[in-house]
Design an enzyme around this catalytic site. Structure first.
Site, short mmCIF file in Angstrom:
data_model
loop_
_atom_site.label_atom_id
_atom_site.label_comp_id
_atom_site.label_asym_id
_atom_site.label_seq_id
_atom_site.Cartn_x
_atom_site.Cartn_y
_atom_site.Cartn_z
N ASN A 97 -5.16 9.64 8.13
CA ASN A 97 -6.41 9.86 8.85
C ASN A 97 -6.09 10.05 10.34
O ASN A 97 -5.67 9.11 11.00
CB ASN A 97 -7.32 8.64 8.63
CG ASN A 97 -8.67 8.76 9.33
OD1 ASN A 97 -8.86 9.63 10.18
ND2 ASN A 97 -9.59 7.89 8.98
N CYS A 156 -14.00 9.35 14.60
CA CYS A 156 -13.58 10.32 13.57
C CYS A 156 -14.53 11.52 13.47
O CYS A 156 -14.14 12.57 12.98
CB CYS A 156 -13.46 9.64 12.21
SG CYS A 156 -12.20 8.36 12.17
N HIS A 215 -13.55 15.54 6.88
CA HIS A 215 -12.71 14.59 7.60
C HIS A 215 -11.80 13.91 6.59
O HIS A 215 -12.24 13.49 5.52
CB HIS A 215 -13.59 13.56 8.31
CG HIS A 215 -12.82 12.40 8.84
ND1 HIS A 215 -11.68 12.55 9.61
CD2 HIS A 215 -13.00 11.05 8.71
CE1 HIS A 215 -11.21 11.36 9.93
NE2 HIS A 215 -11.99 10.43 9.39
N1 ACO Z 1 -1.26 -2.84 0.71
C1 ACO Z 1 -1.44 -3.71 -0.32
N2 ACO Z 1 -2.55 -4.43 -0.47
C2 ACO Z 1 -3.53 -4.27 0.45
C3 ACO Z 1 -3.41 -3.40 1.53
C4 ACO Z 1 -2.21 -2.67 1.66
N3 ACO Z 1 -2.00 -1.78 2.65
N4 ACO Z 1 -4.54 -3.45 2.27
C5 ACO Z 1 -5.34 -4.34 1.66
N5 ACO Z 1 -4.74 -4.83 0.56
C6 ACO Z 1 -5.24 -5.82 -0.40
C7 ACO Z 1 -6.34 -6.69 0.16
O1 ACO Z 1 -5.79 -7.78 0.87
C8 ACO Z 1 -7.05 -7.12 -1.10
O2 ACO Z 1 -6.31 -8.18 -1.68
P1 ACO Z 1 -7.06 -9.39 -2.44
O3 ACO Z 1 -7.81 -8.76 -3.58
O4 ACO Z 1 -5.93 -10.25 -2.86
O5 ACO Z 1 -7.96 -9.98 -1.42
C9 ACO Z 1 -6.92 -5.92 -2.03
O6 ACO Z 1 -5.86 -5.11 -1.49
C10 ACO Z 1 -8.19 -5.09 -2.10
O7 ACO Z 1 -8.64 -4.86 -0.76
P2 ACO Z 1 -9.91 -3.97 -0.45
O8 ACO Z 1 -10.06 -3.87 1.03
O9 ACO Z 1 -11.08 -4.43 -1.26
O10 ACO Z 1 -9.39 -2.57 -1.03
P3 ACO Z 1 -10.18 -1.23 -1.23
O11 ACO Z 1 -10.07 -0.79 -2.60
O12 ACO Z 1 -11.55 -1.29 -0.61
O13 ACO Z 1 -9.30 -0.23 -0.36
C11 ACO Z 1 -9.41 0.83 1.79
C12 ACO Z 1 -9.15 -0.46 1.02
C13 ACO Z 1 -8.37 1.85 1.37
C14 ACO Z 1 -9.31 0.56 3.28
C15 ACO Z 1 -10.82 1.35 1.42
O14 ACO Z 1 -11.78 0.31 1.56
C16 ACO Z 1 -11.22 2.50 2.26
O15 ACO Z 1 -10.63 3.54 2.24
N6 ACO Z 1 -12.30 2.38 3.05
C17 ACO Z 1 -12.74 3.41 3.89
C18 ACO Z 1 -12.17 3.17 5.22
C19 ACO Z 1 -11.82 4.41 5.96
O16 ACO Z 1 -11.57 5.44 5.43
N7 ACO Z 1 -11.80 4.26 7.27
C20 ACO Z 1 -11.39 5.28 8.13
C21 ACO Z 1 -12.21 5.34 9.33
S1 ACO Z 1 -13.85 5.74 8.94
C22 ACO Z 1 -13.74 7.20 8.28
O17 ACO Z 1 -12.89 7.91 8.65
C23 ACO Z 1 -14.69 7.56 7.23
#
Ligand code: ACO
Length: 325
Positions: free
Chosen positions: A282, A115, A252
């Site tokens: 993304n 990224c 980004h």
């Molecule tokens: N739909 C519904 N529920 C979901 C989904 C989905 N698509 N994905 C995960 N969940 C559930 C999980 O299973 C979890 O359930 P549980 O509580 O029963 O176990 C719950 O949602 C919470 O999951 P988390 O992973 O803790 O959710 P979080 O609030 O952290 O959001 C996310 C997840 C959006 C991926 C977040 O962590 C994030 O944005 N992280 C950054 C990652 C990123 O941007 N990566 C891109 C590449 S790196 C970069 O570009 C910077």
């Protein structure tokens, strides 16, 4: 004091026709429009058509950027394609673009920083220009992340999209001040210890397969704002500029919460953020030039503005660039 500056003279972008909405995503995996929007800000993403390759996306964005700069392929000294989803393991996607643009001199190579790839490419182009190894450089960020997603993993497949953005930088003269047009500072970082938080579980040397993207989302989130802020502050410190001097923040486009959190920590007001994550998802290395192209085309970014670009991605890699356009 007269100095060589890398001046942005052309911008282009390309998005595949097919739009995949959150509602359609909810038919593929156990998710909802509400969850995706609340956690990420993403409403939809573009998906490359069958047979449409990263090089096709790259070429479309490149042609637009060259037209914007008033140049042709043969005018270029260097092409850098930032991508984690090349057409083939080798040769570089950049050489396919080079051939398609009719450029038979100079050099073309791919750059892999996931990224952060476009920021790494921008810093590389700046070094080539400032050391007089190149006068005209075409930078492209192009990705078909839809091809490396696990479409059964709801925690990752909802986040990414396909697309390409391109910029042309040309050598010009400046006075060595922050009022100069061009790239004023870049700052790159990486930390290989964070490999396991974001990676693809395949590759030619390890599995002889392409593999799928694997991510510890909360783990990435925890590092993102801290790392990005550090890289931005390093570029600001180098120039003596501060957040109040920035006209536009072009980050980004990973997640709206990361964008807002970073802007808040840096003291940049929300109306200065260019956000396209809602419509593009993304797009990895393509996201910064794509977002820039949108804001340039709609008239928000104007000549003379100071633009802050930043990114973070797998590796981890992260970086920033300050550019007066
Ligand atoms: N739909 C519904 N529920 C979901 C989904 C989905 N698509 N994905 C995960 N969940 C559930 C999980 O299973 C979890 O359930 P549980 O509580 O029963 O176990 C719950 O949602 C919470 O999951 P988390 O992973 O803790 O959710 P979080 O609030 O952290 O959001 C996310 C997840 C959006 C991926 C977040 O962590 C994030 O944005 N992280 C950054 C990652 C990123 O941007 N990566 C891109 C590449 S790196 C970069 O570009 C910077």
């Amino acid at each position: 004091m007269s100095v060589i500056r890398s001046i942005l003279t052309g911008v282009g972008s390309y998005l595949p026709d097919r739009i995949l909405t959150n509602a359609e995503m909810a038919e593929l995996v156990d998710t909802s429009d509400e969850w995706i929007q609340a956690r990420t800000g993403i409403k939809q993403r573009h998906i490359a058509a069958q047979g449409e390759l990263t090089s096709d996306l790259a070429l479309a964005a490149a042609r637009e950027a060259l037209t914007d700069a008033g140049l042709e392929g043969r005018d270029l000294d260097l092409i850098i394609v930032a991508t984690a989803t090349p057409d083939q393991t080798f040769p570089a996607t950049a050489t396919k673009v080079q051939a398609a643009l009719g450029m038979t001199t100079g050099a073309a190579f791919d750059l892999q920083a996931v990224c952060s790839g476009f920021i790494f490419a921008l810093a590389t182009a700046n070094s080539f220009i400032r050391t007089q190894q190149a006068k005209r450089v075409l930078l492209i960020g192009a990705e078909t992340f839809s091809r490396i997603l696990d479409w059964e993993d709801r925690s990752t497949c909802v986040l990414f999209g396909d697309g390409a953005g391109a910029m042309v930088f040309e050598a010009g003269e400046g006075e060595g001040s922050n009022e100069d047009k061009g790239i004023l500072a870049t700052h790159l970082r990486s930390d290989g210890r964070q490999h396991d938080l974001l990676y693809v579980d395949g590759g030619p040397s390890s599995t002889q397969t392409t593999g799928h993207l694997r991510m510890n989302g909360p783990g990435v989130f925890r590092h993102a704002i801290t790392n990005i802020t550090e890289a931005v502050n390093s570029s600001l410190d180098e120039t003596g500029l501060n957040a109040a001097d920035i006209d536009w923040f072009v980050p980004h486009q990973a997640n709206q919460r990361i964008l807002d959190g970073t802007a808040k920590k840096l003291g940049i007001s929300t109306d200065r953020i260019i956000s396209t994550v809602g419509l593009h998802g993304n797009t990895s290395a393509a996201s910064v030039p794509l977002a820039y192209a949108v804001a340039r085309a709609d008239g928000r970014i104007k000549d003379g503005d100071l633009v802050l670009m930043e990114a973070m991605g797998g590796g981890f890699t992260w970086g920033s660039a300050l550019v007066r356009v």
